[in-house]
Design a protein around this motif. Sequence first.
Motif: not given
Length: 637
Positions: A230-232, A240-243, A252-254, A261-262
């Motif tokens: 997981k990206v911390t 924000v979230s991860q898929q 997803k970063l904010s 999205w990245f």
Amino acid sequence: MIYEISYQALIFFVLFVAFVLWLSFYFARKTKSASSYYAAGGQIHWAVNGVAFAGDYLSAASFLGICGMIATVGYDGFLYSIGFLAGWIVALFLIAEPLKRLGKYTFTDALNANFKSRAITLTAAISTLIVSMFYLIPQMVGAGDLVTPLLGLPHWVGVVLVGIVVIVIVASAGMTSTTYVQFIKGGLLIVLSTVLTVYILKNGLSLKPNHEGQNYHEFVTIPAQVSNGKVTQAEGWQVVSQQEVKEKTYVKLSQNNVGRWFSLSDKDGQAVLTEALSIEEGANGTKLYNGEPAVNGKFYQVGHMNKIMLDGKEVESTGALSPTKYLSTVEKSEITRFSKVSFKDGDTNVDLFVQNVTPGKNFMLPGLKYKIGKGASVWSKMDFISLMLALFLGTASLPHILIRYYTVKSQRDARKSTILAIAAIGAFYVLTLFMGVGAAVNGVMDVESSNMAAPLLAKAFGVMLFSVISAVAFATILGTVSGLIIASSGAIAHDLIENYFKINLDEAKKVRAGKIAAFAVGALAIALGIAFKGMNVSFLVGWAFSVAASANLPAILFLLFWKKTTAKGISASIIVGVATSLLIILTSPTMWGRYGLDPATALHQLDNPAIISFPLAVITVWLVSLAAKPKTIVISA
């Protein structure tokens, strides 16, 4: 993609459509007989017919679709050019002159010239309609794609607009006006493609391809910390979230209340996040482009060089290049392409376009789309062979191409017009390679529609060039759709109503029946064009070639070259060719995806059916003819 209306392009577009409609009404006064409506009275000069052949054949698949496929999958897209051109060899040496001898108005006339069989009439007419419909779909899809940047209107409006204009063309003057529309747009398409290629070579290659009214976008790469997959943490951004999608990770970063999205990857042992393009559509229908509303215009055109190697040195730009130097430099360099990934993030549907750095050598060789080398499966190899078989055999069995042989005076003219068509079409297809590669590396790609590669490339070099090429591209669609609707209306009015149902019509009623049929076919084409929005038009045309090669070519070849061929054999082969090709297409992975199902769970993994359907049709005409009592076929010299 977010487009702004080009009023200059709009003016060219309106003027061209007005000219085409004037041409139709002009010839309408001279169209009184069935011969003039369906075959231009057989009075078209061979040179005009040759260029019109090119204009008819160089459809949306050729100009929009092939350029788009080359831009997205490299050499695999150019295989369509090779296949489309190679098919004319079959048409020239096997079909042109014999078909002119046998025919009157339609493909069915030729097949049935020696049998007068109602079964052939019915099956050949239905085959004509099915093939024409499969060919009409990509033309209408391309029309919608073109009208969006020209008029700023939705895709479906473009489809409806083309349908209405073409119906007017066909219903007004039939084959005569269609021929001259095709003649004009065929000539203009080749000339303007040459001009666009000159611009491409003059511009050369650049790592940051800035063009008129367009700024190069630098995609952000951010170091990341990862724990247990997981990206911390991401420098300067909030996670924000991860898929997880197909063993790839998307995050997803904010930043400043804007979510982006990245894609996660590893670079020199360090986890990094690379910016991607995104379209998010929530349950309430709200659509965000890269985390912001469409009005903010934050959706970028893409496709560029990642590394340029010129004469063994890494450079930022090359300046003007010769044709061979241009291609060889691309081959030795690296290209950044974008691949699509779709998934759900909570209640939000996300379409993500992820950067994909591709060695130029891989881009310029087969394998990005059709897996035929290392790692290829049996299915992928079969699919590739099937596509090449369909493209090679399909040209000589397309109804809207075959009926052009009835517009000239003699068999000699039919052969001469075919040779001229091959020269014109061959020249154009060489140009598609440069236009496709140029679109891939000049930062002009619309990732939502590969069909817009060539027009957007023209726009990068100037609004004037974009205006003229867009108008000609629209004319390309008009010319091809006109020919298809003529072929379809002939199948309905001439083959079915007059010959199958034996309804006697005078000349005026024959023309009227053809016009009514044109309205019906045009309406159906509009509906199908809207339904297949977003698919690459060359890919769709590949299906039309597959059905044509399977349903029509075995019947034509056995009729011309095997004296034991029977009417039952011909009609049976058409039925088998149509049925098997449609069954394979409708259960293919691509259609499985259109149904909303997982393509991996499709009944088979074959998108192109010709490798199965064509041999089955050949075996059918042979076996059924042997089993039936043959009628003697006499083909006059």
